[in-house]
Design a protein around this motif. Structure first.
Motif, PDB file in Angstrom:
ATOM      1  N   ILE A  53       0.842  -1.204   0.000  1.00  0.00           N
ATOM      2  CA  ILE A  53       0.000   0.000   0.000  1.00  0.00           C
ATOM      3  C   ILE A  53       0.873   1.248   0.000  1.00  0.00           C
ATOM      4  N   VAL A  54       1.873   1.273   0.879  1.00  0.00           N
ATOM      5  CA  VAL A  54       2.755   2.441   0.981  1.00  0.00           C
ATOM      6  C   VAL A  54       3.555   2.619  -0.305  1.00  0.00           C
ATOM      7  N   VAL A  55       4.068   1.531  -0.861  1.00  0.00           N
ATOM      8  CA  VAL A  55       4.832   1.621  -2.108  1.00  0.00           C
ATOM      9  C   VAL A  55       3.941   2.104  -3.251  1.00  0.00           C
ATOM     10  N   LEU A  93      -3.383 -12.000   0.957  1.00  0.00           N
ATOM     11  CA  LEU A  93      -2.741 -12.225  -0.339  1.00  0.00           C
ATOM     12  C   LEU A  93      -3.592 -11.748  -1.504  1.00  0.00           C
ATOM     13  N   VAL A  94      -4.904 -11.753  -1.344  1.00  0.00           N
ATOM     14  CA  VAL A  94      -5.774 -11.198  -2.391  1.00  0.00           C
ATOM     15  C   VAL A  94      -5.495  -9.706  -2.559  1.00  0.00           C
ATOM     16  N   LEU A  95      -5.415  -8.985  -1.451  1.00  0.00           N
ATOM     17  CA  LEU A  95      -5.097  -7.556  -1.527  1.00  0.00           C
ATOM     18  C   LEU A  95      -3.714  -7.353  -2.133  1.00  0.00           C
ATOM     19  N   PHE A  96      -2.734  -8.119  -1.664  1.00  0.00           N
ATOM     20  CA  PHE A  96      -1.366  -7.998  -2.161  1.00  0.00           C
ATOM     21  C   PHE A  96      -1.340  -8.161  -3.684  1.00  0.00           C
ATOM     22  N   GLN A  97      -2.001  -9.200  -4.176  1.00  0.00           N
ATOM     23  CA  GLN A  97      -2.017  -9.440  -5.617  1.00  0.00           C
ATOM     24  C   GLN A  97      -2.767  -8.343  -6.361  1.00  0.00           C
ATOM     25  N   SER A  98      -3.859  -7.877  -5.810  1.00  0.00           N
ATOM     26  CA  SER A  98      -4.634  -6.818  -6.463  1.00  0.00           C
ATOM     27  C   SER A  98      -3.790  -5.566  -6.662  1.00  0.00           C
ATOM     28  N   LEU A  99      -3.024  -5.204  -5.661  1.00  0.00           N
ATOM     29  CA  LEU A  99      -2.154  -4.030  -5.791  1.00  0.00           C
ATOM     30  C   LEU A  99      -1.058  -4.266  -6.820  1.00  0.00           C
ATOM     31  N   LEU A 100      -0.506  -5.480  -6.853  1.00  0.00           N
ATOM     32  CA  LEU A 100       0.506  -5.791  -7.866  1.00  0.00           C
ATOM     33  C   LEU A 100      -0.064  -5.602  -9.269  1.00  0.00           C
ATOM     34  N   VAL A 101      -1.233  -6.157  -9.493  1.00  0.00           N
ATOM     35  CA  VAL A 101      -1.855  -6.077 -10.822  1.00  0.00           C
ATOM     36  C   VAL A 101      -2.184  -4.628 -11.164  1.00  0.00           C
ATOM     37  N   TYR A 102      -2.758  -3.910 -10.222  1.00  0.00           N
ATOM     38  CA  TYR A 102      -3.123  -2.511 -10.453  1.00  0.00           C
ATOM     39  C   TYR A 102      -1.883  -1.674 -10.787  1.00  0.00           C
TER      40      TYR A 102
END
Length: 158
Positions: A53-55, A93-102
């Motif tokens: 999130i911060v990154v 991990l769902v949130l983590f992946q969502s941010l990666l994709v976004y």
């Protein structure tokens, strides 16, 4: 000027690496802590989601040309106040992946010059967007090693 961008496949691969690292662990094992002052696997994942999130904010601050100092965060209070062990690793991990994709979608729209844009971190260091993304990838690797240590401690505990 020739610009090389970070290895974006390595960036996206961090999610799979985390999934593989926790594969086969029960909910009880995911929340087990080797000591009261140490993180569980779920808390490590929560920290990585917070870091993502911060990154994500740092990425946008840099490409927008913001003159603000890139934000830092106090990781231990963030993890403890989120009560990470009361949540599910799979949801984290769902949130983590969502941010990666976004973010990856955003990266595809950037020009070579965008990768050279800079921001200043809380230590006063000037970082390019490339530096921020590469640092994120490296940070995940550090915590993958931490997860391996937790799993080893868990095996020794049993």
């Amino acid at each position: 000027m020739s610009t090389t961008i970070p290895d974006l496949s390595a960036y996206l691969h961090t999610h799979q690496q985390l999934q593989e690292a926790i594969q086969g662990l029960s909910e009880g094992q995911l929340v087990w802590k080797p000591a009261l002052d140490k993180w569980s696997v779920t808390e490590v994942l929560s920290h990585l989601a917070d870091h993502n999130i911060v990154v994500s904010f740092r990425i946008r601050a840099i490409i927008s040309g913001s003159s603000a100092i890139l934000p830092a965060f106090d990781q231990d209070p963030w993890v403890s106040s989120a009560k990470a062990n009361e949540g599910l690793a799979s949801d984290i991990l769902v949130l983590f992946q969502s941010l990666l994709v976004y973010n990856h979608e955003l990266f595809g729209r950037l020009s070579p010059d965008d990768w050279e844009k800079t921001g200043v971190n809380f230590k006063g260091q000037t970082l390019t967007l490339k530096d921020v993304v590469n640092s994120f990838i490296a940070h995940v690797q550090v915590h993958l090693a931490q997860i391996a240590r937790i799993k080893n401690a868990l095996e020794a505990h049993v």
